[in-house]
Design a protein around this motif. Structure first.
Motif, mmCIF file in Angstrom:
data_model
loop_
_atom_site.group_PDB
_atom_site.id
_atom_site.type_symbol
_atom_site.label_atom_id
_atom_site.label_comp_id
_atom_site.label_asym_id
_atom_site.label_seq_id
_atom_site.Cartn_x
_atom_site.Cartn_y
_atom_site.Cartn_z
ATOM 1 N N ALA A 143 45.429 53.085 45.085
ATOM 2 C CA ALA A 143 44.785 52.015 44.328
ATOM 3 C C ALA A 143 43.478 52.496 43.706
ATOM 4 C CB ALA A 143 44.511 50.830 45.245
ATOM 5 N N PRO A 144 43.115 51.963 42.541
ATOM 6 C CA PRO A 144 41.875 52.394 41.874
ATOM 7 C C PRO A 144 40.639 51.906 42.610
ATOM 8 C CG PRO A 144 42.863 50.547 40.696
ATOM 9 C CD PRO A 144 43.845 50.961 41.744
ATOM 10 N N GLY A 145 39.557 52.669 42.493
ATOM 11 C CA GLY A 145 38.277 52.263 43.057
ATOM 12 C C GLY A 145 38.053 52.775 44.467
ATOM 13 N N ASN A 146 36.794 53.077 44.762
ATOM 14 C CA ASN A 146 36.403 53.539 46.087
ATOM 15 C C ASN A 146 35.557 52.521 46.836
ATOM 16 O OD1 ASN A 146 37.663 56.139 45.931
ATOM 17 N ND2 ASN A 146 36.030 56.765 44.516
ATOM 18 N N THR A 147 35.227 51.418 46.162
ATOM 19 C CA THR A 147 34.467 50.334 46.792
ATOM 20 C C THR A 147 35.143 49.017 46.448
ATOM 21 O OG1 THR A 147 33.029 49.945 44.883
ATOM 22 C CG2 THR A 147 32.322 51.635 46.472
ATOM 23 N N ALA A 148 34.728 47.972 47.163
ATOM 24 C CA ALA A 148 35.288 46.654 46.884
ATOM 25 C C ALA A 148 34.974 46.226 45.456
ATOM 26 C CB ALA A 148 34.734 45.635 47.878
ATOM 27 N N GLN A 149 33.767 46.501 44.989
ATOM 28 C CA GLN A 149 33.387 46.115 43.631
ATOM 29 C C GLN A 149 34.255 46.831 42.590
ATOM 30 O OE1 GLN A 149 29.079 46.880 43.760
ATOM 31 N NE2 GLN A 149 28.753 44.687 43.434
ATOM 32 N N GLU A 150 34.513 48.110 42.798
ATOM 33 C CA GLU A 150 35.338 48.868 41.845
ATOM 34 C C GLU A 150 36.782 48.383 41.855
ATOM 35 O OE1 GLU A 150 32.802 53.085 42.137
ATOM 36 O OE2 GLU A 150 34.821 52.917 43.021
ATOM 37 N N PHE A 151 37.299 48.090 43.047
ATOM 38 C CA PHE A 151 38.675 47.604 43.139
ATOM 39 C C PHE A 151 38.807 46.226 42.503
ATOM 40 C CE2 PHE A 151 41.963 45.148 45.343
ATOM 41 C CZ PHE A 151 43.068 45.958 45.117
ATOM 42 N N ILE A 152 37.867 45.339 42.771
ATOM 43 C CA ILE A 152 37.903 43.999 42.192
ATOM 44 C C ILE A 152 37.810 44.067 40.671
ATOM 45 C CG2 ILE A 152 36.635 41.825 41.995
ATOM 46 C CD1 ILE A 152 38.239 42.062 44.571
ATOM 47 N N ALA A 153 36.994 44.978 40.161
ATOM 48 C CA ALA A 153 36.885 45.146 38.703
ATOM 49 C C ALA A 153 38.222 45.567 38.107
ATOM 50 C CB ALA A 153 35.800 46.177 38.370
ATOM 51 N N ALA A 154 38.919 46.484 38.789
ATOM 52 C CA ALA A 154 40.236 46.920 38.318
ATOM 53 C C ALA A 154 41.243 45.779 38.382
ATOM 54 C CB ALA A 154 40.717 48.103 39.153
ATOM 55 N N ALA A 155 41.179 44.992 39.461
ATOM 56 C CA ALA A 155 42.088 43.848 39.609
ATOM 57 C C ALA A 155 41.826 42.800 38.541
ATOM 58 C CB ALA A 155 41.928 43.240 40.998
ATOM 59 N N ARG A 156 40.553 42.604 38.202
ATOM 60 C CA ARG A 156 40.207 41.633 37.171
ATOM 61 C C ARG A 156 40.772 42.075 35.820
ATOM 62 N NH1 ARG A 156 34.997 41.975 37.652
ATOM 63 N NH2 ARG A 156 34.861 40.572 39.446
ATOM 64 N N THR A 157 40.686 43.369 35.551
ATOM 65 C CA THR A 157 41.245 43.905 34.297
ATOM 66 C C THR A 157 42.765 43.777 34.261
ATOM 67 O OG1 THR A 157 39.422 45.489 34.104
ATOM 68 C CG2 THR A 157 41.438 45.965 32.867
ATOM 69 N N ALA A 158 43.406 43.991 35.418
ATOM 70 C CA ALA A 158 44.876 43.943 35.478
ATOM 71 C C ALA A 158 45.417 42.530 35.312
ATOM 72 C CB ALA A 158 45.350 44.528 36.810
ATOM 73 N N GLY A 159 44.624 41.527 35.653
ATOM 74 C CA GLY A 159 45.064 40.144 35.495
ATOM 75 C C GLY A 159 46.327 39.842 36.283
ATOM 76 N N ASN A 160 47.273 39.176 35.602
ATOM 77 C CA ASN A 160 48.503 38.796 36.305
ATOM 78 C C ASN A 160 49.592 39.864 36.254
ATOM 79 O OD1 ASN A 160 49.400 38.619 33.689
ATOM 80 N ND2 ASN A 160 49.702 36.404 33.691
ATOM 81 N N THR A 161 49.217 41.092 35.889
ATOM 82 C CA THR A 161 50.190 42.192 35.986
ATOM 83 C C THR A 161 50.241 42.749 37.409
ATOM 84 O OG1 THR A 161 48.575 43.908 35.374
ATOM 85 C CG2 THR A 161 49.769 42.813 33.572
ATOM 86 N N TRP A 162 49.271 42.362 38.228
ATOM 87 C CA TRP A 162 49.274 42.748 39.633
ATOM 88 C C TRP A 162 49.870 41.615 40.464
ATOM 89 C CZ3 TRP A 162 44.259 45.577 41.643
ATOM 90 C CH2 TRP A 162 44.187 46.844 41.034
ATOM 91 N N SER A 163 50.393 41.966 41.627
ATOM 92 C CA SER A 163 50.963 40.983 42.540
ATOM 93 C C SER A 163 50.369 41.163 43.938
ATOM 94 C CB SER A 163 52.487 41.134 42.626
ATOM 95 O OG SER A 163 53.089 40.927 41.363
ATOM 96 N N TYR A 164 50.271 40.066 44.650
ATOM 97 C CA TYR A 164 49.849 40.148 46.050
ATOM 98 C C TYR A 164 50.915 39.512 46.935
ATOM 99 C CZ TYR A 164 48.335 35.185 46.241
ATOM 100 O OH TYR A 164 48.283 33.804 46.237
ATOM 101 N N GLY A 165 51.035 40.026 48.154
ATOM 102 C CA GLY A 165 52.053 39.537 49.071
ATOM 103 C C GLY A 165 51.473 38.779 50.233
#
Length: 332
Positions: A143-165
């Motif tokens: 997964a992208p990012g080495n911190t929570a802030q970096e990962f959340i930023a990537a998730a925000r950019t990905a929008g609804n193309t990402w899925s969570y279980g």
């Protein structure tokens, strides 16, 4: 003897007979409660084998069997986020069936879906809060990012193309992620699974991009290099997994959430039997041996009274119910 006096005498004798019968029935019931259990006790779990509620149930089953002098078996009845098993417990009339459940089954099940066939606040009797734990926001190892802030930023950019279980609609993993979405602006799509072991497998295989998981299940996969820890849903580092930073520490402020597992009985279970089970389960959970096992599974031991669990149910119903209303979450 006058007719009036005879009638009064007959009535008095009839009332005395009724009173004697009632006292005899009460004594017989007390004897039956004292002799309980008279056969195998079932613990129903609404998730598959290997899930956190299943592990907890199997941890307490053996010592409970020894304390009761009867076999105690665990039966898995997965489905509907654990509500299938919860409904079976609520409707059980044999006085030998209880359940080990999660937050959602005992708090917001009816709020989430008015068609839920049981009302946790009316149909279940709290026995003991067994263990609590924060959740761990987890992602695939790459997964992208080495911190929570970096990962959340990537998730925000990905929008609804990402899925969570999650292990089902209405589980704390589901409600918690919806709460996280409101706080961070991310928008992954929800994909429910039968249980968290299946969520982990889907994330490892690349089908999911994130999930809120119990630390006890996620940590071995993280240490094996198959998953990545983003942050724990506690205000500070958790004693369960102190090696992982909290989301709050990583920049996601004010996000605190716990899962818990608890024992419940049908509301119709006689109070003396429920009180006996509550006391025994609480004592078993707090015993050094079981406490150590629960810690290894990722739980901070509670082992509360029935009243302690009832208070937690009330507080969590308010918290999780608020998220359901805010996010308009419904069973599809």
């Amino acid at each position: 003897m006058t007719t009036h006096l005879m009638r009064r005498t007959v009535l008095a004798l009839a009332l005395a007979a009724v009173g004697t019968t009632a006292l005899a029935q009460k004594a017989a019931k007390a004897d039956a409660d004292a002799a309980w259990p008279t056969r195998t006790v079932r613990i129903l779990v609404g998730f598959p084998g290997g899930s956190t509620p299943d592990l907890v149930a199997r941890t307490i089953a053996e010592p409970l069997s020894k304390a009761l002098g009867q076999p105690v078996i665990v039966e898995n009845k997965p489905g509907a986020g654990g509500n299938i098993a919860a409904d079976m417990v609520a409707k059980a009339t044999d006085n030998h069936t209880i359940g080990v459940m999660i937050n959602g089954n005992m708090t917001i099940a009816k709020l989430l879906n008015p068609a839920t066939p049981f009302d946790p606040l009316k149909d279940l009797a709290p026995l003991s809060l067994i263990g609590t734990a924060p959740l761990l926001l987890t992602a695939p190892a790459n997964a992208p990012g080495n911190t929570a802030q970096e990962f959340i930023a990537a998730a925000r950019t990905a929008g609804n193309t990402w899925s969570y279980g999650t292990p089902g609609v209405g589980t704390v993993g589901h409600i918690g992620m919806e709460l996280l979405k409101t706080k961070t602006g991310i928008d992954p799509v929800h994909v429910p699974y039968p249980g968290n072991p299946q969520v982990i497998n889907a994330m490892i295989s690349g089908q999911l991009q994130l999930a809120l998981l119990p630390p006890g299940l996620a940590s071995p996969q993280i240490k094996a290099g198959k998953l990545k820890a983003i942050g724990v849903t506690s205000t500070g580092r958790s004693t369960l997994v102190p090696e992982y930073p909290s989301l709050d520490e990583g920049g996601v402020r004010g996000f605190q959430l716990e899962i818990w597992t608890a024992a419940a009985a049908p509301a119709t279970m006689p109070k003396p039997i429920a009180a006996k089970l509550s006391r025994l389960i609480g004592e078993i959970a707090r015993s050094p041996e079981v406490r150590a096992k629960l810690f290894q599974q990722g739980w901070q031991t509670a082992g509360t009274s029935a009243e302690g669990l009832a208070n937690r149910i009330k507080a969590d119903t308010a918290l999780l119910g608020g998220v359901i209303a805010q996010r308009n979450i419904k069973v599809e």
